[in-house]
Write a protein that holds these residues in place. Structure first.
Motif, PDB file in Angstrom:
ATOM      1  N   PRO A 223      -5.817   1.965  -3.692  1.00 51.08           N
ATOM      2  CA  PRO A 223      -4.417   1.811  -3.267  1.00 51.08           C
ATOM      3  C   PRO A 223      -3.411   2.316  -4.304  1.00 51.08           C
TER       4      PRO A 223
ATOM      5  N   THR B  42      -3.633   5.253  -5.759  1.00 49.70           N
ATOM      6  CA  THR B  42      -3.471   6.698  -5.546  1.00 49.70           C
ATOM      7  C   THR B  42      -3.407   7.082  -4.070  1.00 49.70           C
ATOM      8  N   GLY B  43      -3.852   6.185  -3.193  1.00 47.56           N
ATOM      9  CA  GLY B  43      -3.896   6.498  -1.767  1.00 47.56           C
ATOM     10  C   GLY B  43      -5.089   7.353  -1.383  1.00 47.56           C
ATOM     11  N   LYS B  44      -6.092   7.452  -2.253  1.00 47.02           N
ATOM     12  CA  LYS B  44      -7.259   8.300  -1.984  1.00 47.02           C
ATOM     13  C   LYS B  44      -8.472   7.455  -1.633  1.00 47.02           C
TER      14      LYS B  44
ATOM     15  N   ARG C 273       2.131   2.083   4.707  1.00 44.85           N
ATOM     16  CA  ARG C 273       2.675   1.895   3.357  1.00 44.85           C
ATOM     17  C   ARG C 273       3.320   0.530   3.129  1.00 44.85           C
TER      18      ARG C 273
ATOM     19  N   TYR D 245     -11.355   2.769  -1.086  1.00 46.52           N
ATOM     20  CA  TYR D 245      -9.978   3.248  -1.049  1.00 46.52           C
ATOM     21  C   TYR D 245      -9.268   2.758  -2.304  1.00 46.52           C
TER      22      TYR D 245
ATOM     23  N   ARG E  28      -0.848  -5.324  -0.353  1.00 46.01           N
ATOM     24  CA  ARG E  28      -2.051  -4.954  -1.106  1.00 46.01           C
ATOM     25  C   ARG E  28      -2.995  -6.160  -1.194  1.00 46.01           C
TER      26      ARG E  28
ATOM     27  N   ASP F 137       0.854  -1.196   0.000  1.00 46.85           N
ATOM     28  CA  ASP F 137       0.000   0.000   0.000  1.00 46.85           C
ATOM     29  C   ASP F 137       0.891   1.247   0.000  1.00 46.85           C
ATOM     30  N   SER F 138       1.798   1.312  -0.959  1.00 44.05           N
ATOM     31  CA  SER F 138       2.870   2.320  -0.979  1.00 44.05           C
ATOM     32  C   SER F 138       2.395   3.763  -1.122  1.00 44.05           C
ATOM     33  N   GLN F 139       1.178   3.980  -1.609  1.00 43.26           N
ATOM     34  CA  GLN F 139       0.673   5.353  -1.789  1.00 43.26           C
ATOM     35  C   GLN F 139      -0.189   5.830  -0.618  1.00 43.26           C
ATOM     36  N   ASN F 140      -0.287   5.014   0.423  1.00 42.56           N
ATOM     37  CA  ASN F 140      -1.134   5.386   1.556  1.00 42.56           C
ATOM     38  C   ASN F 140      -0.652   6.698   2.166  1.00 42.56           C
ATOM     39  N   PRO F 141      -1.586   7.614   2.471  1.00 38.94           N
ATOM     40  CA  PRO F 141      -1.176   8.875   3.086  1.00 38.94           C
ATOM     41  C   PRO F 141      -0.571   8.699   4.485  1.00 38.94           C
TER      42      PRO F 141
END
Length: 146
Positions: A107, A109-111, A78, A105, A82, A69-73
């Motif tokens: 994953p 884009t992290g949005k 992160r 969610y 996934r 989940d590398s784009q998690n805010p």
């Protein structure tokens, strides 16, 4: 007596008609049009949730390791895998084969977006993520995996 019998028959036929117009269930395994992954929609308490159950490309091409989940805010999240990630939650039945008030969610884009799921047939459903009003957003058609 005849009126009572006719009323009883009408009631039974009415209930049979209602049973045939049952709600279609989104529970099960689905994929989107891109077919990058499969997702399981399942019960979580009295609501529905969704998790990633397979990825077409499970490993990050750059590292060769399983995708995270590398784009998690949140930097602490992160490194979570996934695969198995719960990315949909909080859906409750609204009406007309629609589950609403959920969150989805992304994953990649992290949005996170508000979301609803609406069954179009037994094997297809519209999944729409949006910010604010559902009139504006992005819809996808998901197909049930057999």
């Amino acid at each position: 007596m005849k009126k009572t019998l006719l009323l009883l028959v009408a009631l039974v036929l009415g209930l049979a008609g209602m049973a045939s117009a049952q709600t279609m269930s989104p529970l099960g395994i689905w994929t989107n049009s891109e077919k990058k992954a499969t997702f399981e929609i399942y019960k979580c308490g009295d609501k529905l949730c969704g998790k990633i159950v397979s990825l077409t490309i499970p490993n990050d091409p750059a590292t060769g390791k399983p995708k995270t989940d590398s784009q998690n805010p949140d930097p602490k999240l992160r490194s979570r895998p996934r695969l198995g990630l719960v990315f949909m939650q909080g859906f409750k039945y609204d009406s007309d084969n629609k589950w609403d008030d959920g969150k989805i969610y992304d994953p990649e884009t992290g949005k996170t977006y508000s979301c609803y799921m609406k069954m179009e047939s037994q094997n297809t459903m519209e999944v729409k993520g949006y910010i604010g009003f559902s009139l504006i957003g992005k819809s996808q058609t998901w197909t049930r995996v057999k």
